[in-house]
Design a protein around this motif. Structure first.
Motif, PDB file in Angstrom:
ATOM      1  N   HIS A  97      -6.867   5.095   6.738  1.00  0.00           N
ATOM      2  CA  HIS A  97      -6.571   4.147   5.653  1.00  0.00           C
ATOM      3  C   HIS A  97      -6.880   2.727   6.140  1.00  0.00           C
ATOM      4  O   HIS A  97      -6.542   2.360   7.271  1.00  0.00           O
ATOM      5  N   PRO A  98      -7.546   1.907   5.328  1.00  0.00           N
ATOM      6  CA  PRO A  98      -7.905   0.539   5.749  1.00  0.00           C
ATOM      7  C   PRO A  98      -6.716  -0.279   6.241  1.00  0.00           C
ATOM      8  O   PRO A  98      -6.853  -1.119   7.135  1.00  0.00           O
ATOM      9  N   ALA A  99      -5.530  -0.032   5.681  1.00  0.00           N
ATOM     10  CA  ALA A  99      -4.352  -0.796   6.093  1.00  0.00           C
ATOM     11  C   ALA A  99      -3.961  -0.518   7.539  1.00  0.00           C
ATOM     12  O   ALA A  99      -3.316  -1.356   8.176  1.00  0.00           O
ATOM     13  N   MET A 100      -4.357   0.644   8.030  1.00  0.00           N
ATOM     14  CA  MET A 100      -4.051   0.979   9.427  1.00  0.00           C
ATOM     15  C   MET A 100      -4.818   0.048  10.373  1.00  0.00           C
ATOM     16  O   MET A 100      -4.274  -0.415  11.389  1.00  0.00           O
ATOM     17  N   LYS A 101      -6.063  -0.192  10.046  1.00  0.00           N
ATOM     18  CA  LYS A 101      -6.906  -1.002  10.930  1.00  0.00           C
ATOM     19  C   LYS A 101      -6.479  -2.463  10.961  1.00  0.00           C
ATOM     20  O   LYS A 101      -6.663  -3.155  11.960  1.00  0.00           O
ATOM     21  N   SER A 102      -5.902  -2.922   9.876  1.00  0.00           N
ATOM     22  CA  SER A 102      -5.514  -4.333   9.799  1.00  0.00           C
ATOM     23  C   SER A 102      -4.014  -4.543  10.046  1.00  0.00           C
ATOM     24  O   SER A 102      -3.502  -5.651   9.883  1.00  0.00           O
ATOM     25  N   HIS A 155       0.830  -1.217   0.000  1.00  0.00           N
ATOM     26  CA  HIS A 155       0.000   0.000   0.000  1.00  0.00           C
ATOM     27  C   HIS A 155       0.860   1.262   0.000  1.00  0.00           C
ATOM     28  O   HIS A 155       0.337   2.371   0.202  1.00  0.00           O
ATOM     29  N   LYS A 156       2.142   1.118  -0.222  1.00  0.00           N
ATOM     30  CA  LYS A 156       3.069   2.240  -0.062  1.00  0.00           C
ATOM     31  C   LYS A 156       2.668   3.458  -0.884  1.00  0.00           C
ATOM     32  O   LYS A 156       2.683   4.593  -0.390  1.00  0.00           O
ATOM     33  N   ASP A 157       2.274   3.236  -2.141  1.00  0.00           N
ATOM     34  CA  ASP A 157       1.926   4.361  -3.019  1.00  0.00           C
ATOM     35  C   ASP A 157       0.655   5.083  -2.576  1.00  0.00           C
ATOM     36  O   ASP A 157       0.397   6.206  -3.015  1.00  0.00           O
ATOM     37  N   GLU A 158      -0.144   4.429  -1.719  1.00  0.00           N
ATOM     38  CA  GLU A 158      -1.393   5.029  -1.238  1.00  0.00           C
ATOM     39  C   GLU A 158      -1.171   5.876   0.013  1.00  0.00           C
ATOM     40  O   GLU A 158      -2.075   6.606   0.444  1.00  0.00           O
ATOM     41  N   LEU A 159       0.007   5.781   0.607  1.00  0.00           N
ATOM     42  CA  LEU A 159       0.304   6.497   1.844  1.00  0.00           C
ATOM     43  C   LEU A 159       0.864   7.886   1.541  1.00  0.00           C
ATOM     44  O   LEU A 159       1.329   8.158   0.428  1.00  0.00           O
ATOM     45  N   CYS A 160       0.831   8.755   2.548  1.00  0.00           N
ATOM     46  CA  CYS A 160       1.366  10.108   2.375  1.00  0.00           C
ATOM     47  C   CYS A 160       2.885  10.046   2.198  1.00  0.00           C
ATOM     48  O   CYS A 160       3.526   9.022   2.482  1.00  0.00           O
ATOM     49  N   ASN A 161       3.467  11.137   1.741  1.00  0.00           N
ATOM     50  CA  ASN A 161       4.905  11.174   1.476  1.00  0.00           C
ATOM     51  C   ASN A 161       5.728  10.866   2.733  1.00  0.00           C
ATOM     52  O   ASN A 161       6.756  10.188   2.657  1.00  0.00           O
ATOM     53  N   ASP A 162       5.260  11.370   3.883  1.00  0.00           N
ATOM     54  CA  ASP A 162       5.984  11.125   5.135  1.00  0.00           C
ATOM     55  C   ASP A 162       6.015   9.634   5.454  1.00  0.00           C
ATOM     56  O   ASP A 162       7.064   9.090   5.832  1.00  0.00           O
TER      57      ASP A 162
END
Length: 427
Positions: free
Chosen positions: A215-220, A187-194
């Motif tokens: 972001h859904p990846a945060m919950k999982s 999911h790297k490209d979906e995350l903010c630059n930081d």
């Protein structure tokens, strides 16, 4: 054109300063009761201290520090937090060699961060913090959290919640770190630059991101609890057991991570559930940092601490409608009429102050009625009146502003009378 205070700073005016003084004095009393001693460190430090101590992947170091180059071409930074400075001083002055261990320290001081000013969060703010260095006993973790909770309870705050988590030891964190990298990489490209920059350097910081929190990846994301080894689990269980022995309720939150790189094992935050406190409910936070002393050039030394914002503490008191018991009243105000009486009044005022009483006098040549009004504004407990008649009789007219009772006292007995009446002292 009028010059205003810089954005993100504020003046503490006399009407508010007494609240600050009261709060700071109470916090010092609590620290002393827990046998912590005060340390005072410089407002600015070498920039490298925070890059190494706080972590170059943190928002503080990357975005929020006030850094400047001095005339000697040295890079200096206004301190953004207290722990790194305290540990630097601990190492520099070899406090680890003191026979009275662990070293237990507290501080109250101004910190500086360039962030968006909002209610309870300024660019210049005041922190109270404590650091316990030299012990890896989980009972010390519990003590630090107990001190943190007492720092709020002592003022009557009720809507408090202690949230705790374990970040584990080095082995646990290494395993969790790799699991986070594996989880977030697709999911790297979906995350903010930081977060993209942090993913390889310090993926735990991704969990603390405010932009990507939904972001859904945060919950999982894999929880650190799943990767705690037996030693880390045992340590965390002991911390919780000590909190229970102290009767301190807590809530476990496996998603809690602190925003600084140096934390391991215990991490915690104290939050306010009070209505009207605002969307940002965190009052303070802290945790264990067993590698920080070594990172700053000292011997391998365990440590734990926490810090709270005085500004947010005052906001919490406001949210729960708590009024601090501050006595702003003058002990007495001296009213004088005529130049000779004025001369005597100045000397009397000085002597009363030296005796420990809080006293004031007119400096604007007001009429008697206006002087009494000024005494009312100061909530004076007693008004002393000196005029020609009083001087002739070597007497001072005394008015109790609470009861309205009036009497006369000699110059010789006025101090003992006031100290007995106001301070409860025997003649």
């Amino acid at each position: 054109m009028m010059i205003k205070a810089p954005r993100g700073t504020e003046d503490i005016l006399p009407s508010q300063a007494k609240k600050w003084q009261y709060v700071e004095a109470k916090l010092k009393d609590i620290a002393n009761a827990f046998n912590y001693n005060e340390i005072r460190t410089p407002l600015f430090e070498n920039t490298e201290l925070f890059q190494r101590g706080v972590g170059d992947t943190t928002d503080i170091v990357q975005k929020e520090m006030y850094t400047f180059t001095d005339r000697g071409n040295r890079s200096l930074t206004l301190r953004p937090e207290g722990t790194a400075s305290v540990v630097r001083s601990y190492v520099e002055h070899k406090l680890y060699g003191d026979p009275t261990q662990p070293t237990k320290l507290y501080y109250i001081g101004q910190m500086f961060r360039y962030e968006r000013p909002q209610k309870g969060r300024n660019r210049q703010f005041v922190q109270f913090g404590i650091e316990a260095l030299g012990s890896s006993d989980p009972a010390v973790d519990a003590e630090v959290m107990a001190l943190a909770m007492e720092s709020y309870k002592t003022f009557g705050l009720k809507s408090l919640k202690l949230v705790i988590n374990s970040l584990g030891d080095k082995e646990s964190r290494t395993n969790h770190r790799q699991a986070l990298i594996n989880h977030f990489t697709p999911h790297k490209d979906e995350l903010c630059n930081d977060c993209q920059a942090r993913l390889d350097k310090n993926p735990l910081r991704v969990l603390d991101c405010k932009k990507d929190r939904d972001h859904p990846a945060m919950k999982s994301a894999p929880s650190i609890i799943e990767y705690l080894n037996e030693d880390s689990k045992k340590y965390f269980d002991q911390v919780k057991s000590y909190l229970e022995k102290m009767g301190i309720p807590y809530v476990e939150d496996p998603t809690l991570v602190r925003g600084l790189d140096y934390y391991n094992h215990t991490a915690f935050e104290i939050m306010s559930d009070a209505e009207g406190f605002g969307a940002i409910t965190t009052l303070s936070g802290g945790g264990r940092y067993n590698g920080l002393v070594q990172d700053l050039g000292g011997p391998e030394t365990p440590g734990i601490g926490f810090a709270l914002s005085i500004e947010r503490l005052l906001l919490a008191l406001e949210a729960e409608n708590i009024t601090l018991p501050i006595d702003e009243a003058l002990d007495c105000y001296i009213v004088s009429m005529g130049e000779e009486a004025r001369q005597e009044a100045v000397g009397l005022c000085h002597n009363l102050r030296l005796s420990g009483l809080k006293v004031d006098i007119d400096y604007l040549d007001r009429k008697m009625k206006a002087q009494f009004k000024q005494a009312d504004r100061f909530h004076a407990k007693y008004v002393l009146v000196l005029g020609e008649n009083e001087l002739k009789e070597n007497k001072i007219a005394v008015k109790d502003m609470g009861t309205g009772e009036q009497s006369e006292k000699s110059f010789e007995e006025i101090i003992s009378f006031l100290k007995k009446s106001i301070k409860g002292e025997v003649k």
